[in-house]
Scaffold this motif. Structure first.
Motif, PDB file in Angstrom:
ATOM      1  N   LEU A   1       0.840  -1.202   0.000  1.00 55.21           N
ATOM      2  CA  LEU A   1       0.000   0.000   0.000  1.00 55.21           C
ATOM      3  C   LEU A   1       0.871   1.246   0.000  1.00 55.21           C
ATOM      4  CD1 LEU A   1      -2.845  -0.906   2.531  1.00 55.21           C
ATOM      5  CD2 LEU A   1      -3.086  -0.624   0.064  1.00 55.21           C
ATOM      6  N   GLY A   2       1.948   1.208   0.777  1.00 55.15           N
ATOM      7  CA  GLY A   2       2.858   2.357   0.822  1.00 55.15           C
ATOM      8  C   GLY A   2       3.596   2.547  -0.492  1.00 55.15           C
ATOM      9  N   GLU A   3       3.895   1.435  -1.165  1.00 59.12           N
ATOM     10  CA  GLU A   3       4.712   1.525  -2.381  1.00 59.12           C
ATOM     11  C   GLU A   3       3.888   1.858  -3.623  1.00 59.12           C
ATOM     12  OE1 GLU A   3       6.929  -2.127  -2.679  1.00 59.12           O
ATOM     13  OE2 GLU A   3       7.641  -1.945  -0.606  1.00 59.12           O
ATOM     14  N   VAL A   4       2.763   1.183  -3.794  1.00 56.02           N
ATOM     15  CA  VAL A   4       2.026   1.355  -5.061  1.00 56.02           C
ATOM     16  C   VAL A   4       0.601   1.878  -4.874  1.00 56.02           C
ATOM     17  CG1 VAL A   4       3.368  -0.495  -6.121  1.00 56.02           C
ATOM     18  CG2 VAL A   4       1.114  -1.029  -5.181  1.00 56.02           C
ATOM     19  N   GLY A   5       0.105   1.902  -3.632  1.00 55.06           N
ATOM     20  CA  GLY A   5      -1.261   2.376  -3.403  1.00 55.06           C
ATOM     21  C   GLY A   5      -2.280   1.265  -3.585  1.00 55.06           C
ATOM     22  N   TYR A   6      -3.499   1.561  -3.149  1.00 56.76           N
ATOM     23  CA  TYR A   6      -4.548   0.543  -3.141  1.00 56.76           C
ATOM     24  C   TYR A   6      -4.911   0.071  -4.547  1.00 56.76           C
ATOM     25  CZ  TYR A   6      -9.056  -1.692  -2.384  1.00 56.76           C
ATOM     26  OH  TYR A   6     -10.083  -2.583  -2.365  1.00 56.76           O
ATOM     27  N   ASP A   7      -5.101   1.026  -5.451  1.00 62.87           N
ATOM     28  CA  ASP A   7      -5.620   0.645  -6.774  1.00 62.87           C
ATOM     29  C   ASP A   7      -4.672  -0.296  -7.507  1.00 62.87           C
ATOM     30  OD1 ASP A   7      -7.945   2.086  -6.489  1.00 62.87           O
ATOM     31  OD2 ASP A   7      -7.107   3.913  -7.372  1.00 62.87           O
ATOM     32  N   ARG A   8      -3.364  -0.072  -7.333  1.00 55.56           N
ATOM     33  CA  ARG A   8      -2.409  -0.874  -8.094  1.00 55.56           C
ATOM     34  C   ARG A   8      -1.877  -2.068  -7.304  1.00 55.56           C
ATOM     35  NH1 ARG A   8       2.097   2.601 -10.097  1.00 55.56           N
ATOM     36  NH2 ARG A   8       1.530   3.987  -8.399  1.00 55.56           N
ATOM     37  N   MET A   9      -2.351  -2.247  -6.065  1.00 53.27           N
ATOM     38  CA  MET A   9      -1.922  -3.419  -5.298  1.00 53.27           C
ATOM     39  C   MET A   9      -2.770  -4.627  -5.697  1.00 53.27           C
ATOM     40  SD  MET A   9      -2.020  -4.148  -1.199  1.00 53.27           S
ATOM     41  CE  MET A   9      -3.638  -4.941  -1.221  1.00 53.27           C
ATOM     42  N   SER A  10      -2.123  -5.694  -6.146  1.00 53.24           N
ATOM     43  CA  SER A  10      -2.891  -6.896  -6.488  1.00 53.24           C
ATOM     44  C   SER A  10      -2.760  -7.935  -5.387  1.00 53.24           C
ATOM     45  CB  SER A  10      -2.400  -7.487  -7.811  1.00 53.24           C
ATOM     46  OG  SER A  10      -1.123  -8.075  -7.620  1.00 53.24           O
ATOM     47  N   MET A  11      -3.744  -8.790  -5.279  1.00 57.28           N
ATOM     48  CA  MET A  11      -3.688  -9.873  -4.296  1.00 57.28           C
ATOM     49  C   MET A  11      -2.505 -10.798  -4.619  1.00 57.28           C
ATOM     50  SD  MET A  11      -7.212  -9.783  -2.748  1.00 57.28           S
ATOM     51  CE  MET A  11      -7.644 -11.439  -2.378  1.00 57.28           C
TER      52      MET A  11
ATOM     53  N   VAL B   1      -7.184  -5.852   2.996  1.00 54.36           N
ATOM     54  CA  VAL B   1      -6.642  -4.593   3.493  1.00 54.36           C
ATOM     55  C   VAL B   1      -7.148  -4.314   4.908  1.00 54.36           C
ATOM     56  CG1 VAL B   1      -6.787  -2.095   3.173  1.00 54.36           C
ATOM     57  CG2 VAL B   1      -6.248  -3.577   1.227  1.00 54.36           C
ATOM     58  N   MET B   2      -8.421  -4.554   5.137  1.00 52.19           N
ATOM     59  CA  MET B   2      -8.967  -4.239   6.445  1.00 52.19           C
ATOM     60  C   MET B   2      -8.480  -5.211   7.513  1.00 52.19           C
ATOM     61  SD  MET B   2     -10.172  -1.431   6.360  1.00 52.19           S
ATOM     62  CE  MET B   2      -9.583  -0.629   4.860  1.00 52.19           C
TER      63      MET B   2
ATOM     64  N   ASP C   1       0.201   8.020   5.678  1.00 53.46           N
ATOM     65  CA  ASP C   1       0.151   8.123   4.217  1.00 53.46           C
ATOM     66  C   ASP C   1      -0.651   6.972   3.624  1.00 53.46           C
ATOM     67  OD1 ASP C   1       1.703  10.372   4.348  1.00 53.46           O
ATOM     68  OD2 ASP C   1       3.589   9.304   4.001  1.00 53.46           O
ATOM     69  N   VAL C   2      -0.469   5.781   4.203  1.00 55.43           N
ATOM     70  CA  VAL C   2      -1.241   4.632   3.723  1.00 55.43           C
ATOM     71  C   VAL C   2      -2.734   4.885   3.922  1.00 55.43           C
ATOM     72  CG1 VAL C   2      -1.753   2.190   4.145  1.00 55.43           C
ATOM     73  CG2 VAL C   2       0.627   2.962   4.025  1.00 55.43           C
ATOM     74  N   MET C   3      -3.084   5.438   5.092  1.00 59.55           N
ATOM     75  CA  MET C   3      -4.502   5.722   5.362  1.00 59.55           C
ATOM     76  C   MET C   3      -5.054   6.762   4.399  1.00 59.55           C
ATOM     77  SD  MET C   3      -5.375   5.684   9.336  1.00 59.55           S
ATOM     78  CE  MET C   3      -4.600   4.533  10.451  1.00 59.55           C
ATOM     79  N   THR C   4      -4.292   7.831   4.157  1.00 62.76           N
ATOM     80  CA  THR C   4      -4.757   8.845   3.210  1.00 62.76           C
ATOM     81  C   THR C   4      -4.976   8.214   1.844  1.00 62.76           C
ATOM     82  OG1 THR C   4      -3.505  10.522   4.399  1.00 62.76           O
ATOM     83  CG2 THR C   4      -4.240  11.101   2.187  1.00 62.76           C
ATOM     84  N   GLY C   5      -4.059   7.356   1.429  1.00 63.16           N
ATOM     85  CA  GLY C   5      -4.208   6.669   0.146  1.00 63.16           C
ATOM     86  C   GLY C   5      -5.468   5.804   0.115  1.00 63.16           C
ATOM     87  N   LEU C   6      -5.743   5.125   1.222  1.00 67.48           N
ATOM     88  CA  LEU C   6      -6.946   4.280   1.274  1.00 67.48           C
ATOM     89  C   LEU C   6      -8.210   5.127   1.243  1.00 67.48           C
ATOM     90  CD1 LEU C   6      -6.146   1.469   3.836  1.00 67.48           C
ATOM     91  CD2 LEU C   6      -6.541   1.237   1.385  1.00 67.48           C
ATOM     92  N   MET C   7      -8.174   6.258   1.951  1.00 67.78           N
ATOM     93  CA  MET C   7      -9.369   7.103   1.960  1.00 67.78           C
ATOM     94  C   MET C   7      -9.650   7.644   0.575  1.00 67.78           C
ATOM     95  SD  MET C   7      -9.773   9.224   5.388  1.00 67.78           S
ATOM     96  CE  MET C   7     -11.460   9.452   4.830  1.00 67.78           C
TER      97      MET C   7
ATOM     98  N   THR D   1     -13.049   6.819  -1.996  1.00 64.58           N
ATOM     99  CA  THR D   1     -14.028   7.719  -2.618  1.00 64.58           C
ATOM    100  C   THR D   1     -14.501   7.155  -3.959  1.00 64.58           C
ATOM    101  OG1 THR D   1     -12.368   9.067  -3.784  1.00 64.58           O
ATOM    102  CG2 THR D   1     -13.012   9.792  -1.572  1.00 64.58           C
ATOM    103  N   ARG D   2     -13.724   6.252  -4.551  1.00 67.50           N
ATOM    104  CA  ARG D   2     -14.127   5.648  -5.832  1.00 67.50           C
ATOM    105  C   ARG D   2     -14.528   4.189  -5.669  1.00 67.50           C
ATOM    106  NH1 ARG D   2      -9.214   8.001  -6.477  1.00 67.50           N
ATOM    107  NH2 ARG D   2      -8.185   5.982  -6.495  1.00 67.50           N
ATOM    108  N   ASN D   3     -14.632   3.699  -4.427  1.00 63.13           N
ATOM    109  CA  ASN D   3     -14.845   2.269  -4.194  1.00 63.13           C
ATOM    110  C   ASN D   3     -15.743   2.066  -2.973  1.00 63.13           C
ATOM    111  OD1 ASN D   3     -14.537  -0.424  -3.302  1.00 63.13           O
ATOM    112  ND2 ASN D   3     -12.531  -0.586  -4.288  1.00 63.13           N
ATOM    113  N   PRO D   4     -17.049   1.989  -3.180  1.00 66.31           N
ATOM    114  CA  PRO D   4     -17.986   1.931  -2.048  1.00 66.31           C
ATOM    115  C   PRO D   4     -17.733   0.753  -1.103  1.00 66.31           C
ATOM    116  CG  PRO D   4     -19.176   2.300  -4.109  1.00 66.31           C
ATOM    117  CD  PRO D   4     -17.753   2.021  -4.479  1.00 66.31           C
TER     118      PRO D   4
END
Lengths: 190, 190
Positions: free
Chosen positions: B21-31, B56-57, B97-103, B107-110
């Motif tokens: 999450l810190g390196e690539v962010g949520y959207d680009r992190m794959s399982m 993630v949670m 920073d990870v939390m800000t990225g997740l928030m 906003t685009r992922n209910p």
């Protein structure tokens, strides 16, 4: 920004920016796509707005800019309700989604963040000053009352609710923020 | 989540989630990337955590979960300063920073938004209740005082400052929020 684009041309370009921000978001909006959507030449775009933050913020100023004189309702509470209701109205509109998208893009883009902050946040400070000054003149607030916290809290509460989808930005939200937060904070002795 | 991964394995997987999450962010992190980083099989990942929000949670709960008993400093002001200082400490850390990225991803992922809200926001409500209950017992707040605004305002002010890069989340920020916002709001008569 010289030579300036003709007024009608600027309007079309700013409209195209808002449309594309709503459709694809800031990161995926290209200056070339704006040119195509607005039927403008790429040269016109790059001459008028050298960078993407410039272009986006000019579109914001075009839509939301101009002197913002807050409504004078005759009471501090009335003025605050009018201000917060207007903020909720924008946040609930398609423009609100565009703004949320820009704010999230800004967390990864310091140049956009700085421009956005200047155009959207700091530009509104004088309206907050006006509301507090009027309340001091009416005797509703003590001399020396300042608007710094008013601006920060109002913005924070709207942002928090938008980001967390915590509930509607409706009249009951506005009443709660005005009566239970803003008024007690503003009325406390210095 | 059955069969549950072994404890050491869960730890490694949760660590991998935070790193990515810190390196690539949520959207680009794959399982799959999480599996590779944690040296786990993809089957282990998908069996334990069917979706990316789940994964993630769970990583969040692993790091920040568990009962959160707020510090009892003996005064309401002390308790609030301790709470806000702790919140600023997290916001200033790489986890912030990870939390800000997740928030922003939320906003685009209910689905992510709902999970994040439940784990990060609602899970902390009891700590706010505890602080207000203690203050009522000490006679610092009137009977019937509630913690709903306390939680919302504190979170909103930290989020607003983080998103706008408005200034440091330091002791002077904490003092200003506690003395000029939270205490006046909490102390107002019902």
């Amino acid at each position: 920004m010289s030579p300036a684009p003709k007024p009608g041309r600027r309007e079309a370009i700013c409209e195209a920016v808002f449309e594309l921000l709503g459709e694809v978001g800031y990161d995926r909006m290209s200056m070339d796509a704006v040119a195509a959507r607005a039927r403008a030449s790429k040269a016109t775009i790059y001459r008028g707005w050298p960078t993407k933050p410039d272009l986006v913020m000019d579109a914001f100023e075009h839509r939301f800019g101009g002197p913002f004189e807050p409504q004078d309702t005759g009471t501090l509470r009335g003025d605050l309700m009018a201000l917060l209701t207007a903020a909720c109205h924008v946040a609930n509109s398609p423009d609100g989604d565009v703004m949320t998208g820009l704010m999230t893009a800004a967390t990864r883009n310091p140049e956009l963040a700085e421009t956005f902050r200047r155009c959207v946040y700091e530009a509104k400070q004088s309206a907050y000053d006006t509301i507090v000054r009027r309340a001091v003149e009416r005797g509703e607030l003590p001399e020396g009352a300042t608007s710094d916290l008013l601006h920060e809290i109002l913005h924070a509460m709207v942002l928090n609710r938008t980001m967390w989808h915590e509930g509607p930005l409706d009249e009951s939200f506005a009443t709660r923020v005005v009566d239970r937060v803003l008024l007690p904070v503003l009325r406390q002795p210095a």
